[in-house]
Structures are given as structure tokens and as C-alpha cells.
Design a protein around this motif. Structure first.
Motif, PDB file in Angstrom:
ATOM      1  N   ASN A   1       9.168 -16.564 -10.555  1.00  0.00           N
ATOM      2  CA  ASN A   1      10.169 -17.632 -10.637  1.00  0.00           C
ATOM      3  C   ASN A   1      11.538 -17.216 -10.105  1.00  0.00           C
ATOM      4  O   ASN A   1      12.525 -17.951 -10.241  1.00  0.00           O
ATOM      5  N   GLY A   2      11.613 -16.019  -9.523  1.00  0.00           N
ATOM      6  CA  GLY A   2      12.865 -15.559  -8.944  1.00  0.00           C
ATOM      7  C   GLY A   2      13.711 -14.723  -9.868  1.00  0.00           C
ATOM      8  O   GLY A   2      14.708 -14.138  -9.433  1.00  0.00           O
ATOM      9  N   THR A   3      13.354 -14.658 -11.149  1.00  0.00           N
ATOM     10  CA  THR A   3      14.086 -13.821 -12.097  1.00  0.00           C
ATOM     11  C   THR A   3      13.422 -12.446 -12.161  1.00  0.00           C
ATOM     12  O   THR A   3      12.453 -12.171 -11.450  1.00  0.00           O
ATOM     13  N   SER A   4      13.932 -11.591 -13.033  1.00  0.00           N
ATOM     14  CA  SER A   4      13.355 -10.262 -13.193  1.00  0.00           C
ATOM     15  C   SER A   4      13.455  -9.832 -14.647  1.00  0.00           C
ATOM     16  O   SER A   4      14.243 -10.382 -15.427  1.00  0.00           O
ATOM     17  N   VAL A   5      12.643  -8.841 -15.028  1.00  0.00           N
ATOM     18  CA  VAL A   5      12.698  -8.244 -16.360  1.00  0.00           C
ATOM     19  C   VAL A   5      12.826  -6.740 -16.190  1.00  0.00           C
ATOM     20  O   VAL A   5      12.319  -6.155 -15.223  1.00  0.00           O
ATOM     21  N   SER A   6      13.524  -6.119 -17.129  1.00  0.00           N
ATOM     22  CA  SER A   6      13.705  -4.672 -17.090  1.00  0.00           C
ATOM     23  C   SER A   6      12.589  -4.008 -17.887  1.00  0.00           C
ATOM     24  O   SER A   6      12.399  -4.299 -19.077  1.00  0.00           O
ATOM     25  N   VAL A   7      11.812  -3.135 -17.224  1.00  0.00           N
ATOM     26  CA  VAL A   7      10.689  -2.457 -17.869  1.00  0.00           C
ATOM     27  C   VAL A   7      10.698  -0.980 -17.468  1.00  0.00           C
ATOM     28  O   VAL A   7      11.269  -0.611 -16.437  1.00  0.00           O
ATOM     29  N   PRO A   8      10.067  -0.108 -18.273  1.00  0.00           N
ATOM     30  CA  PRO A   8      10.016   1.313 -17.914  1.00  0.00           C
ATOM     31  C   PRO A   8       9.069   1.581 -16.752  1.00  0.00           C
ATOM     32  O   PRO A   8       7.922   1.140 -16.776  1.00  0.00           O
ATOM     33  N   PHE A   9       9.552   2.307 -15.764  1.00  0.00           N
ATOM     34  CA  PHE A   9       8.758   2.688 -14.601  1.00  0.00           C
ATOM     35  C   PHE A   9       8.533   4.198 -14.611  1.00  0.00           C
ATOM     36  O   PHE A   9       9.478   4.977 -14.793  1.00  0.00           O
ATOM     37  N   MET A  10       7.294   4.602 -14.391  1.00  0.00           N
ATOM     38  CA  MET A  10       6.980   6.021 -14.209  1.00  0.00           C
ATOM     39  C   MET A  10       7.282   6.395 -12.766  1.00  0.00           C
ATOM     40  O   MET A  10       7.007   5.627 -11.845  1.00  0.00           O
ATOM     41  N   ARG A  11       7.824   7.598 -12.572  1.00  0.00           N
ATOM     42  CA  ARG A  11       8.228   8.024 -11.231  1.00  0.00           C
ATOM     43  C   ARG A  11       7.675   9.408 -10.925  1.00  0.00           C
ATOM     44  O   ARG A  11       7.333  10.190 -11.813  1.00  0.00           O
ATOM     45  N   SER A  12       7.612   9.711  -9.634  1.00  0.00           N
ATOM     46  CA  SER A  12       7.156  11.028  -9.202  1.00  0.00           C
ATOM     47  C   SER A  12       7.608  11.270  -7.771  1.00  0.00           C
ATOM     48  O   SER A  12       7.793  10.325  -6.993  1.00  0.00           O
ATOM     49  N   TYR A  13       7.771  12.562  -7.422  1.00  0.00           N
ATOM     50  CA  TYR A  13       8.057  12.956  -6.042  1.00  0.00           C
ATOM     51  C   TYR A  13       6.884  13.737  -5.449  1.00  0.00           C
ATOM     52  O   TYR A  13       6.985  14.259  -4.336  1.00  0.00           O
ATOM     53  N   GLU A  14       5.785  13.817  -6.214  1.00  0.00           N
ATOM     54  CA  GLU A  14       4.596  14.518  -5.721  1.00  0.00           C
ATOM     55  C   GLU A  14       3.872  13.679  -4.675  1.00  0.00           C
ATOM     56  O   GLU A  14       4.003  12.449  -4.631  1.00  0.00           O
ATOM     57  N   LYS A  15       3.074  14.331  -3.848  1.00  0.00           N
ATOM     58  CA  LYS A  15       2.220  13.603  -2.910  1.00  0.00           C
ATOM     59  C   LYS A  15       1.245  12.725  -3.683  1.00  0.00           C
ATOM     60  O   LYS A  15       0.804  13.079  -4.775  1.00  0.00           O
ATOM     61  N   GLN A  16       0.902  11.584  -3.098  1.00  0.00           N
ATOM     62  CA  GLN A  16       0.006  10.640  -3.756  1.00  0.00           C
ATOM     63  C   GLN A  16      -1.031  10.118  -2.767  1.00  0.00           C
ATOM     64  O   GLN A  16      -0.825  10.139  -1.555  1.00  0.00           O
ATOM     65  N   TYR A  17      -2.158   9.637  -3.322  1.00  0.00           N
ATOM     66  CA  TYR A  17      -3.181   8.985  -2.502  1.00  0.00           C
ATOM     67  C   TYR A  17      -2.737   7.541  -2.253  1.00  0.00           C
ATOM     68  O   TYR A  17      -2.916   6.665  -3.099  1.00  0.00           O
ATOM     69  N   ILE A  18      -2.140   7.285  -1.106  1.00  0.00           N
ATOM     70  CA  ILE A  18      -1.648   5.949  -0.754  1.00  0.00           C
ATOM     71  C   ILE A  18      -2.042   5.648   0.688  1.00  0.00           C
ATOM     72  O   ILE A  18      -1.925   6.514   1.561  1.00  0.00           O
ATOM     73  N   THR A  19      -2.482   4.431   0.933  1.00  0.00           N
ATOM     74  CA  THR A  19      -2.728   3.980   2.303  1.00  0.00           C
ATOM     75  C   THR A  19      -2.099   2.611   2.482  1.00  0.00           C
ATOM     76  O   THR A  19      -2.220   1.738   1.612  1.00  0.00           O
ATOM     77  N   ALA A  20      -1.408   2.428   3.604  1.00  0.00           N
ATOM     78  CA  ALA A  20      -0.800   1.143   3.939  1.00  0.00           C
ATOM     79  C   ALA A  20      -1.732   0.374   4.864  1.00  0.00           C
ATOM     80  O   ALA A  20      -2.203   0.916   5.878  1.00  0.00           O
ATOM     81  N   TYR A  21      -2.022  -0.861   4.482  1.00  0.00           N
ATOM     82  CA  TYR A  21      -2.847  -1.746   5.303  1.00  0.00           C
ATOM     83  C   TYR A  21      -1.985  -2.925   5.758  1.00  0.00           C
ATOM     84  O   TYR A  21      -0.792  -2.988   5.459  1.00  0.00           O
ATOM     85  N   ASN A  22      -2.599  -3.834   6.474  1.00  0.00           N
ATOM     86  CA  ASN A  22      -1.886  -4.997   6.984  1.00  0.00           C
ATOM     87  C   ASN A  22      -1.522  -5.935   5.829  1.00  0.00           C
ATOM     88  O   ASN A  22      -2.359  -6.666   5.324  1.00  0.00           O
ATOM     89  N   GLY A  23      -0.282  -5.883   5.385  1.00  0.00           N
ATOM     90  CA  GLY A  23       0.198  -6.784   4.348  1.00  0.00           C
ATOM     91  C   GLY A  23       0.129  -6.251   2.930  1.00  0.00           C
ATOM     92  O   GLY A  23       0.595  -6.908   2.001  1.00  0.00           O
TER      93      GLY A  23
END
Length: 407
Positions: free
Chosen positions: A231-253
Motif C-alpha cells: 500500500n506504499g507504507t512501510s513497517v520497521s522490523v529486525p533484519f539479519m545482516r552479513s558480509y559473508e559470501k552467499q549463494y545468490i543468483t540474479a535472474y531476469n526480474g
């Protein structure tokens, strides 16, 4: 201390199961003589005959995404949602088992022995499976069918009086589910779901999963950030973070993140992971889900196979519960039974806890080039699932639209 020097707490390399072995052959499933369903240990298990579970599960995974799409469009559009296809498959297989569906039993046997075996004694995921069967006392069951339910499915078997004590039996089933889930699953069967005139059987399946991340997140790095709502608003929630390498792949979209769970010392046949499917657009989950549910082999064709350097990396903590009457959602599949499911799932810095219970109430009858660094910031609606990677078995699937809500 510079936050970039803080590490995710990873296992020794001897226990790490990397997906970089993309071109290697899949390891063969174990073979055995004994079937243990309710929390077996890996050392107790062997499989009596070889079944091509991988081939069977490729079809099951397409069905899993199809069913997820059905549930979302019917009762969970633009809202938090989680369900377990593995648990639904288990209870339907148990219901069909006494009718001679040997192939279903064979696939269930292999999944029960390999995928659903408890690995916690060796440091792997804690997995517990409990089955229950309630049959009206006026019915008879052949010795072979009773043996199948009690010894093959390891089901608790009860003969009850549906005709005069339907409501009492409903409450007993709910109590059974609550006890087996340590109070996580309550009031599974709503009032009126067990009818004295036409209820002959209730088949129940409880599945518990608790897995620790292969690389745990540093709790001191968890920070509140905005999660963007539709709806265009936002909520504040706890996010886990890391600077380690991760298994991520970017696809179309969209992007896919794979977070592996810690494996047991002797757990050579299984690799559990949690997957996050994040659309590039903040309102793009609907289109992504349509693509996922309509593309054959989508899951197997979108698996991050190597670790990459990350730029911004954040995923929200969340705890949600979702329950629904599956038989209403899947009415066009002509199940001709009442099927209820309730699931609870929680993820945090340590890992994941998930629990599901099903009750069947019925009558007698294209990857992009590898980047140097990649961002993965799950600050808008995304889809997730928990899967065993060797067989491809999906245990849980769901979506998050607002991680600050529990349902």
C-alpha cells in the motif's frame, strides 16, 4: 569493531555442503531393510528397493508450486502464508495406502527413510514425523491394512465412536495435534468439521523441522529497517545482516538466495536449504509467483550453485502461522474429503523452526552472468521454501508480505 570484520558463524569446512558441485552426479540414495517414520535416526535406516525419487519429486515439486498458487489466490492473496506439501502428501498417501497404491507407498517409504529421518543426534536438523488414524468403531480393518498403518506408517491407531461422540473425537484429535507440536498447533479441526453421520476416518500427520543455519548470523548485527508494504507504507522490523559470501543468483526480474542448514556428521544423503525468491520490483511478487507456478521444472532450474560476494545483504526475521481448509481450496481436484492444515514457522539468527499438522476427514472411500558483488535486500514481499536438495523434496513453502504480523 568494523562491522565488516564480524563473521557469520560457519561450520568447519569438513561439515560444509557446497552446491558448487553443480556438474557432479547426484549421490545415490541409501538402501535398506527397516522403515522408521516417527523420528528415525539415520543409522537405523535402510531402504528395501530403489525408487527414482528424484524423478518422482520433479513432478511433485511442480505440483507443490501449483498448489501454493491455488492457496494464495484463494485465501492468502497479498498476505503472509505458509503451508507444507510434504505433510499433505503424507496424509493423502496414508489415506490411499489401504487401497493398494504400491507406487505411492514406495515413494513415501523412500522419502520417510531419507528425507524425514531425524539427524539431530549427529548435529543435523531435528525432524519428527508422527501419524495418527481414527476409525469409527463400527468399521472393520483387515489385519494387513492395520499392519500397514501401524508398522509401515508408524501411526497411532484409535477406534472411536463418531456416531454419538463426534465432537468429543474432534477435541481429542485437536489435543493430539497440540501435544505432538508442543502447543504450537491448536484448534486444527474447527467445530462442525467432524460430523457424526458421515465421518468414518480421520488421518493425521504432524511434521516438525528445526534446522540451524550452516553459517549463523551475528545477533549483534541485526538492526531494525523498513519493510515496504504494497500500500506504499512501510513497517520497521529486525533484519539479519552479513558480509559473508552467499549463494545468490540474479535472474531476469528476480533473485534467488539459498541458505543451507547445518548437516549432520554422517548425513551424506541429504542437504536441507531455505530459499528466498525476491522480485526486483517491490510489487512484483504476484508476477513472479505466476511465472513460478506456470513454468515446469522452475525450482530445479533456479538454484544458486556458487557463493558470491555481497554488497547490501538483509533478510527479515519473522514468525507466522497459517491454517486453512485445504479441501475447499482444492475443490476442483475432486478430493471428496475434508482436509485441514495448520503450519507455524519461525526464522532467526540461529536457524528455522517449522511445524505443520494435517487432518484428513473422510468417508470410507535464465541466469545472468556471474557478478563480482550482488545485493540481496529482502525489504519487500518475497516467496520462500524449505527443501531437501538431493531429492528435491519441498517440506514448506510460503510468502511474506508483512514480517511484523504473525498471520
Amino acid at each position: 569493531m568494523n562491522p565488516k570484520t564480524r563473521k557469520q558463524k560457519c561450520l568447519p569446512s569438513s561439515l560444509s555442503k557446497k552446491m558448487d558441485r553443480k556438474n557432479k552426479k547426484k549421490r545415490k540414495l541409501s538402501k535398506s531393510q527397516e522403515i522408521i517414520v516417527a523420528s528415525p535416526t539415520l543409522t537405523e535406516i535402510e531402504v528395501p528397493r530403489a525408487i527414482d525419487v528424484r524423478k518422482a519429486m520433479e513432478k511433485q515439486n511442480d505440483v507443490a508450486l501449483f498448489l501454493a498458487g491455488k492457496v494464495i489466490s484463494a485465501v492468502a492473496k497479498n498476505s503472509n502464508f505458509v503451508f507444507s506439501t510434504a505433510s499433505i502428501n503424507a496424509v493423502l498417501t496414508m489415506a490411499a495406502s489401504t487401497s493398494g497404491y504400491d507406487d505411492l507407498n514406495a515413494v513415501f517409504r523412500e522419502i520417510a527413510c531419507v528425507v524425514l529421518a531425524d539427524g539431530s543426534k549427529n548435529g543435523g536438523p531435528k525432524i519428527a514425523v508422527v501419524n495418527g488414524v481414527w476409525m469409527d468403531q463400527s468399521l472393520s480393518l483387515s489385519p494387513s491394512s492395520k499392519d500397514l498403518l501401524m508398522n509401515f506408517f508408524k501411526a497411532n491407531f484409535f477406534q472411536v465412536d463418531f456416531r454419538s461422540k463426534a465432537e468429543q473425537v474432534r477435541m481429542e484429535v485437536n489435543e493430539w495435534a497440540s501435544n505432538r507440536s508442543n502447543g504450537l498447533i491448536n484448534n486444527l479441526l474447527p467445530p462442525g468439521s467432524v460430523r457424526k453421520k458421515d465421518t468414518d476416518w480421520i488421518y493425521g500427520n504432524a511434521l516438525y523441522f528445526k534446522g540451524a543455519w550452516e553459517c549463523k548470523f551475528d545477533k549483534s548485527m541485526t538492526k531494525d529497517k523498513d519493510f515496504h508494504l504494497l500500500n506504499g507504507t512501510s513497517v520497521s522490523v529486525p533484519f539479519m545482516r552479513s558480509y559473508e559470501k552467499q549463494y545468490i543468483t540474479a535472474y531476469n526480474g528476480f533473485k534467488v538466495l539459498r541458505l543451507p542448514y547445518r548437516a549432520g556428521r554422517d548425513d551424506t544423503n541429504r542437504e536441507f536449504s531455505m530459499y528466498f525468491y525476491l522480485p526486483n520490483k517491490k510489487d512484483g511478487l504476484g508476477n513472479l509467483l505466476e511465472r513460478m507456478t506456470s513454468t515446469r521444472g522452475f525450482l530445479d532450474n533456479h538454484i544458486p550453485s556458487y557463493k558470491v560476494e555481497v554488497g547490501k545483504f538483509r533478510i527479515p526475521k519473522f514468525k507466522i502461522e497459517f491454517g486453512f481448509e485445504a479441501s475447499k481450496v482444492f475443490d476442483d481436484l475432486e478430493l471428496e474429503v475434508l482436509l485441514y492444515q495448520k503450519v507455524s514457522i519461525e526464522i532467526d539468527e540461529k536457524g528455522t523452526k517449522a511445524f505443520t499438522f494435517n487432518a484428513y476427514v473422510g468417508s470410507y472411500l535464465d541466469a545472468a552472468p556471474k557478478p563480482k558483488k550482488i545485493d540481496f535486500v529482502a525489504d519487500h514481499p518475497f516467496f520462500f521454501l524449505i527443501r531437501e536438495d538431493q531429492t528435491g523434496t519441498v517440506l514448506f513453502a510460503g510468502q511474506i508480505f508483512n514480517p511484523s504480523k504473525s498471520s
